[in-house]
Scaffold this motif. Structure first.
Motif, PDB file in Angstrom:
ATOM      1  N   GLY A 236     -18.795   3.982  -4.241  1.00  0.00           N
ATOM      2  CA  GLY A 236     -20.519   3.498  -3.070  1.00  0.00           C
ATOM      3  C   GLY A 236     -21.319   5.100  -2.648  1.00  0.00           C
ATOM      4  N   THR A 237     -21.619   5.323  -1.849  1.00  0.00           N
ATOM      5  CA  THR A 237     -22.084   6.628  -0.952  1.00  0.00           C
ATOM      6  C   THR A 237     -21.497   6.267   0.486  1.00  0.00           C
ATOM      7  N   ILE A 238     -21.541   7.555   0.573  1.00  0.00           N
ATOM      8  CA  ILE A 238     -20.874   8.406   2.058  1.00  0.00           C
ATOM      9  C   ILE A 238     -21.576   9.127   2.772  1.00  0.00           C
ATOM     10  N   ASP A 239     -21.784   9.108   4.100  1.00  0.00           N
ATOM     11  CA  ASP A 239     -22.135   9.774   4.872  1.00  0.00           C
ATOM     12  C   ASP A 239     -21.954  11.338   4.997  1.00  0.00           C
ATOM     13  N   THR A 240     -22.611  12.522   5.372  1.00  0.00           N
ATOM     14  CA  THR A 240     -22.159  13.622   5.134  1.00  0.00           C
ATOM     15  C   THR A 240     -21.236  13.687   6.374  1.00  0.00           C
ATOM     16  N   THR A 241     -22.081  13.125   7.503  1.00  0.00           N
ATOM     17  CA  THR A 241     -21.681  13.382   9.232  1.00  0.00           C
ATOM     18  C   THR A 241     -19.848  13.043   8.885  1.00  0.00           C
ATOM     19  N   SER A 242     -19.633  12.204   8.107  1.00  0.00           N
ATOM     20  CA  SER A 242     -18.381  11.122   7.944  1.00  0.00           C
ATOM     21  C   SER A 242     -17.129  12.137   8.613  1.00  0.00           C
ATOM     22  N   VAL A 243     -16.332  12.096   9.368  1.00  0.00           N
ATOM     23  CA  VAL A 243     -15.229  12.848   9.862  1.00  0.00           C
ATOM     24  C   VAL A 243     -14.219  11.537  10.519  1.00  0.00           C
ATOM     25  N   PHE A 244     -13.360  12.038   9.044  1.00  0.00           N
ATOM     26  CA  PHE A 244     -11.892  10.726   9.017  1.00  0.00           C
ATOM     27  C   PHE A 244     -10.748  10.935   8.679  1.00  0.00           C
ATOM     28  N   THR A 245      -9.477  10.063   9.175  1.00  0.00           N
ATOM     29  CA  THR A 245      -8.601  10.569   8.218  1.00  0.00           C
ATOM     30  C   THR A 245      -7.670   9.247   7.562  1.00  0.00           C
ATOM     31  N   THR A 246      -6.929   9.224   6.516  1.00  0.00           N
ATOM     32  CA  THR A 246      -6.550   8.331   5.412  1.00  0.00           C
ATOM     33  C   THR A 246      -4.831   9.082   5.948  1.00  0.00           C
ATOM     34  N   SER A 247      -4.493   8.081   5.411  1.00  0.00           N
ATOM     35  CA  SER A 247      -2.429   8.011   5.326  1.00  0.00           C
ATOM     36  C   SER A 247      -2.034   7.339   4.164  1.00  0.00           C
ATOM     37  N   VAL A 248      -1.571   8.057   3.233  1.00  0.00           N
ATOM     38  CA  VAL A 248      -0.913   7.106   1.776  1.00  0.00           C
ATOM     39  C   VAL A 248       0.795   6.792   2.068  1.00  0.00           C
ATOM     40  N   GLU A 249       1.484   7.966   3.455  1.00  0.00           N
ATOM     41  CA  GLU A 249       2.272   8.389   3.359  1.00  0.00           C
ATOM     42  C   GLU A 249       3.122   7.557   2.512  1.00  0.00           C
ATOM     43  N   GLY A 250       4.225   8.186   2.142  1.00  0.00           N
ATOM     44  CA  GLY A 250       5.665   6.899   1.461  1.00  0.00           C
ATOM     45  C   GLY A 250       6.650   7.554   2.813  1.00  0.00           C
ATOM     46  N   GLY A 251       7.232   6.007   3.321  1.00  0.00           N
ATOM     47  CA  GLY A 251       8.283   6.047   3.896  1.00  0.00           C
ATOM     48  C   GLY A 251       9.446   6.868   4.281  1.00  0.00           C
ATOM     49  N   SER A 252       9.230   7.006   4.440  1.00  0.00           N
ATOM     50  CA  SER A 252      10.876   7.950   5.671  1.00  0.00           C
ATOM     51  C   SER A 252      12.272   7.537   4.799  1.00  0.00           C
ATOM     52  N   ALA A 253      13.258   7.632   4.167  1.00  0.00           N
ATOM     53  CA  ALA A 253      14.768   7.264   3.640  1.00  0.00           C
ATOM     54  C   ALA A 253      15.313   7.560   4.834  1.00  0.00           C
ATOM     55  N   GLY A 254      16.096   5.905   5.329  1.00  0.00           N
ATOM     56  CA  GLY A 254      17.209   5.597   5.552  1.00  0.00           C
ATOM     57  C   GLY A 254      18.166   6.419   6.158  1.00  0.00           C
ATOM     58  N   SER A 255      19.236   6.482   6.917  1.00  0.00           N
ATOM     59  CA  SER A 255      20.582   6.978   7.220  1.00  0.00           C
ATOM     60  C   SER A 255      21.701   6.184   6.180  1.00  0.00           C
ATOM     61  N   SER A 256      22.743   6.942   6.133  1.00  0.00           N
ATOM     62  CA  SER A 256      24.105   5.644   5.867  1.00  0.00           C
ATOM     63  C   SER A 256      24.921   6.822   6.300  1.00  0.00           C
ATOM     64  N   ASP A 257      26.111   6.180   6.008  1.00  0.00           N
ATOM     65  CA  ASP A 257      27.362   5.905   6.496  1.00  0.00           C
ATOM     66  C   ASP A 257      27.753   7.498   6.033  1.00  0.00           C
ATOM     67  N   THR A 258      28.887   8.008   6.505  1.00  0.00           N
ATOM     68  CA  THR A 258      29.989   9.303   5.101  1.00  0.00           C
ATOM     69  C   THR A 258      30.171   9.849   4.645  1.00  0.00           C
ATOM     70  N   GLN A 259      30.149   8.101   4.461  1.00  0.00           N
ATOM     71  CA  GLN A 259      31.347   7.690   2.949  1.00  0.00           C
ATOM     72  C   GLN A 259      29.750   7.535   2.157  1.00  0.00           C
ATOM     73  N   THR A 260      29.146   8.772   1.627  1.00  0.00           N
ATOM     74  CA  THR A 260      27.735   8.721   0.664  1.00  0.00           C
ATOM     75  C   THR A 260      27.932   9.442  -0.175  1.00  0.00           C
ATOM     76  N   ARG A 261      27.702   8.512  -1.758  1.00  0.00           N
ATOM     77  CA  ARG A 261      27.425   9.421  -2.195  1.00  0.00           C
ATOM     78  C   ARG A 261      26.123  10.275  -2.642  1.00  0.00           C
ATOM     79  N   THR A 262      25.286   9.353  -2.726  1.00  0.00           N
ATOM     80  CA  THR A 262      23.596  10.074  -2.636  1.00  0.00           C
ATOM     81  C   THR A 262      23.085   9.353  -1.787  1.00  0.00           C
ATOM     82  N   PRO A 263      22.375   9.837  -0.811  1.00  0.00           N
ATOM     83  CA  PRO A 263      21.788   9.493   0.715  1.00  0.00           C
ATOM     84  C   PRO A 263      20.761   8.440  -0.256  1.00  0.00           C
ATOM     85  N   ALA A 264      19.914   8.070   0.675  1.00  0.00           N
ATOM     86  CA  ALA A 264      18.480   7.097   0.270  1.00  0.00           C
ATOM     87  C   ALA A 264      17.198   7.754   0.066  1.00  0.00           C
TER      88      ALA A 264
END
Length: 694
Positions: free
Chosen positions: A306-334
């Motif tokens: 549509g249209t957006i006001d040029t005075t708009s000041v905003f934040t967006t977030s589409v970040e991916g989630g972090s990986a969970g940690s694994s025990d010591t016997q790990t070949r490949t971490p999450a």
């Protein structure tokens, strides 16, 4: 018509009648993947009121704090989430609202309202369940007595991350892939993360469940003002439960959901469609039983069109989630989830500024007269004024005149209640082509107009016990004025009459019981309108004087003692009033009668002091004052035509009061001519006639 982007949500809220009641509602419970974590997954939304979508037919949608919205809402007037208010999105069903205006000043919360995550493995050798949705994370697998994989992260705008993998089997659970398109239109819910697998021992714990995906929120309106927050984040994966010696694997994060805003957008808040985090493994009390973390959920999709006001000041977030940690016997971490997408195809426009109205300087007008208003001093920073509308009767409705310089007639002012003198507030509303308007005020002062009387007439001759009739036409544009008339009938005290508002004429009467003095054929009474005023103090300028004959029954002689004087003549001309007329405007005609010695009428224009017997008249003792004077002597042979010809040359007729019987009889024979002379009278002055009897 798009509205100005500078409007606060409170302005949008103005026209709302309140929360739309009696919509269908239901309670709901959040999904729990297993009994051990049921309490953790129960959200504040449980048992809250749910408002189900539908056609609102122009009604307003104003949910209360804690309400849940579910489904599609169409034909909404205004949709408002007030400051300090959190409104939730129902699980598993996209939310869409199509409205005239939308204001999100609180929080519209669709976190975890998308596809469900999968449950974790339970018991010996339990595999985790994959999440739901097109980009669901895989479920973790049982590998051995001491190894199991975590859940994969879900995808939507970006792919989800894989779970951690042990040194030996099983393999990592894969994260879900992305789906959908980056740009508008269309959004979808985020998919659910995969549940973790469980170890194959009798002492094993419980694999963690995958996180739910974020919901989907689509808002469309002529104006969308977001100063609060809209969130559709994926839920974090749930940590596994370790029993005793064994560690536990954990679930993958849910994918972020979708947000789509379409319309004229004023965005000074935040939009979030982030992926949920993969959960960390849960450590047991003994080494050798190895748990794995869940993969992060992928980010969702945010779209603005549509249209957006040029005075708009905003934040967006589409970040991916972090990986969970694994025990010591790990070949490949999450792995972490990948970022989703943000698409802004809206056309940036400068905000519309409202007009700066000017109703013009204070106005003044006389009662009944037209007036032109002027709003040409109004300006608009964007140079796009579209219309001017005027409220003249102070009823809040701008429907009394239109245009930048409207001329309003006196009749219209009267119809609007501005017909009488007074002080009135007025206003103009100036509207620009974007529908933005502003109001300026001014004042209108209506001045009283002095009333005038025209065509004053009175019965010239009445018989004893009859009533004289006094009439006149009223000229006064103040239609609401009430008038007071004071008449001196030439006898007794002056009489006061009230003339109602709106009158254009009046007729008043007075009964004369007897001629005075008695014993005469007739007696003259000078009738005077002493005053004619409106209720605002305006007074008509009146010509003084006017007489009637009261006809008597007896014929007696009273001699020749009376004279007419300067005082009487000044009374006739309105001396001392605002309508005073100079003496020089009058030509006097004096009557003398000598029936016994004259056979015809004669006119004398001589010097003062002329005496005619046997009925003698004293000349006025005034010098160089009146415009002229003629004396007409009536004899036995004087004709009506001769007398009428004389009357046509004068302004004021002076007649005797007393005389011999034969003189009186002759004089009374000219009554029709005298009446005609009187009835032809108007305001004093040249070419007009008045009758003064003495």
């Amino acid at each position: 018509m798009l509205l100005s982007g500078k409007r606060a949500w409170r302005q949008i809220l103005k026209g709302m009648t309140g929360r739309r009641g009696n919509r269908s509602r239901q309670s709901r419970l959040s999904r729990a993947s297993n009994t051990a974590i049921t309490a953790e997954l129960l959200e504040d939304r449980a048992l809250l009121a749910t408002i189900v979508g539908g056609d609102y037919a122009g009604g307003n949608l104003a949910p209360a704090d804690g309400d849940v919205l579910q489904g599609a809402f169409t034909n909404v007037g205004s949709f408002v989430v007030a400051p300090g208010t959190t409104v939730y999105v129902g699980e598993g069903i996209p939310l869409s609202v199509a409205a005239d205006s939308i204001a999100i000043a609180g929080t519209l919360d669709g976190d975890g309202a998308g596809f469900d995550g999968g449950s974790g493995g339970i018991g010996n050798a339990g595999n985790g369940v994959a999440g739901n949705g097109p980009g669901a994370g895989q479920g973790g697998l049982y590998g051995s007595a001491i190894h199991a994989s975590g859940g994969g992260g879900a995808g939507y705008g970006g792919p989800g991350g894989n779970s951690g993998q042990s040194l030996s089997n099983p393999p990592a659970a894969l994260g879900g892939g992305s789906y959908g398109v980056t740009a508008a239109p269309g959004i979808q819910m985020g998919s659910g993360g995969g549940g973790a697998g469980n170890h194959g021992t009798t002492s094993s714990g419980i694999g963690g469940s995958g996180g739910d995906g974020g919901g989907a929120i689509a808002l469309s309106a002529s104006i969308i003002d977001v100063s609060g927050a809209i969130t559709v984040d994926g839920r974090d994966g749930v940590q596994g439960t370790a029993f005793g010696i064994a560690s536990a694997s954990s679930g993958g994060g849910g994918a972020g959901g979708g947000i789509w805003l379409d319309g004229y957008i004023v965005l000074n808040g935040s939009l979030s469609a982030s992926g949920g985090n993969g959960s960390n493994f849960a450590a047991g009390t003994r080494l050798g039983y190895y748990g794995q973390g869940g993969g992060g959920g992928g980010g969702g999709r945010i779209k603005i069109s549509g249209t957006i006001d040029t005075t708009s000041v905003f934040t967006t977030s589409v970040e991916g989630g972090s990986a969970g940690s694994s025990d010591t016997q790990t070949r490949t971490p999450a792995r972490i989830g990948q970022s989703g997408s943000f698409s802004n195809t809206a056309v940036a426009v400068d905000p519309n500024s409202p007009p700066i109205p000017d109703a013009g300087a204070p106005y003044t007008a006389d009662e009944g007269f037209a007036i032109t208003f002027n709003a040409s001093g109004s300006t608009d920073p964007d140079n796009n004024i579209a219309s001017y509308a005027w409220d003249l009767d102070n009823d809040g409705q701008f429907d009394d005149a239109a245009g930048v310089t409207p001329t309003v007639t006196g009749a219209t002012l009267v119809s609007l209640g501005l017909g009488d003198d007074g002080y009135y507030p007025i206003a103009v509303r100036v509207t620009d082509t974007d529908g933005e308007s502003a109001v300026a005020t001014s004042t209108l002062t209506i001045n009283n107009v002095t009333p005038e009387l025209e065509n004053i007439a009175i019965t010239s001759v009445v018989s004893e016990n009859d009533s004289a009739i006094l009439t006149a036409e009223i000229v006064d544009p103040g239609s609401l004025d009430v008038f007071t008339l004071v008449v001196d009938w030439g006898e007794g005290a002056p009489e006061t009459f009230t003339i109602p508002a709106g009158s254009t004429t009046f007729t008043v009467t007075h009964q004369f019981l007897d001629d005075n003095p008695t014993g005469t054929a007739s007696a003259p009474y000078n009738v005077e309108i002493l005053s004619f005023t409106d209720d605002d103090g305006g007074s008509a300028g009146l010509a003084q004087g006017g007489s009637i004959f009261l006809t008597g029954h007896d014929i007696l002689s009273h001699g020749n003692q009376n004279r007419y004087s300067e005082v009487a003549l000044d009374y006739l001309r309105g001396a001392g009033t605002t309508s005073e007329i100079p003496r020089s405007s009058y030509h006097l005609g004096v009557i003398a009668i000598n029936v016994d010695s004259l056979t015809g009428g004669s006119v004398s224009n001589g010097q003062p002091g002329v005496a005619i017997q046997p009925w003698r008249l004293w000349e006025p003792r005034v010098t160089n004052a009146f415009g002229g004077r003629s004396t007409f002597t009536i004899g036995a042979g004087t004709s009506a035509a001769q007398f009428e010809s004389f009357l046509n040359t004068i302004d004021v007729l002076v007649i005797p009061e007393h005389g011999l019987a034969n003189n009186i009889a002759k004089f009374n024979s000219f009554t029709p001519e005298i009446e005609a002379f009187f009835n032809a009278g108007g305001d004093p002055g040249p070419a007009h006639t008045k009758l003064f009897c003495r």
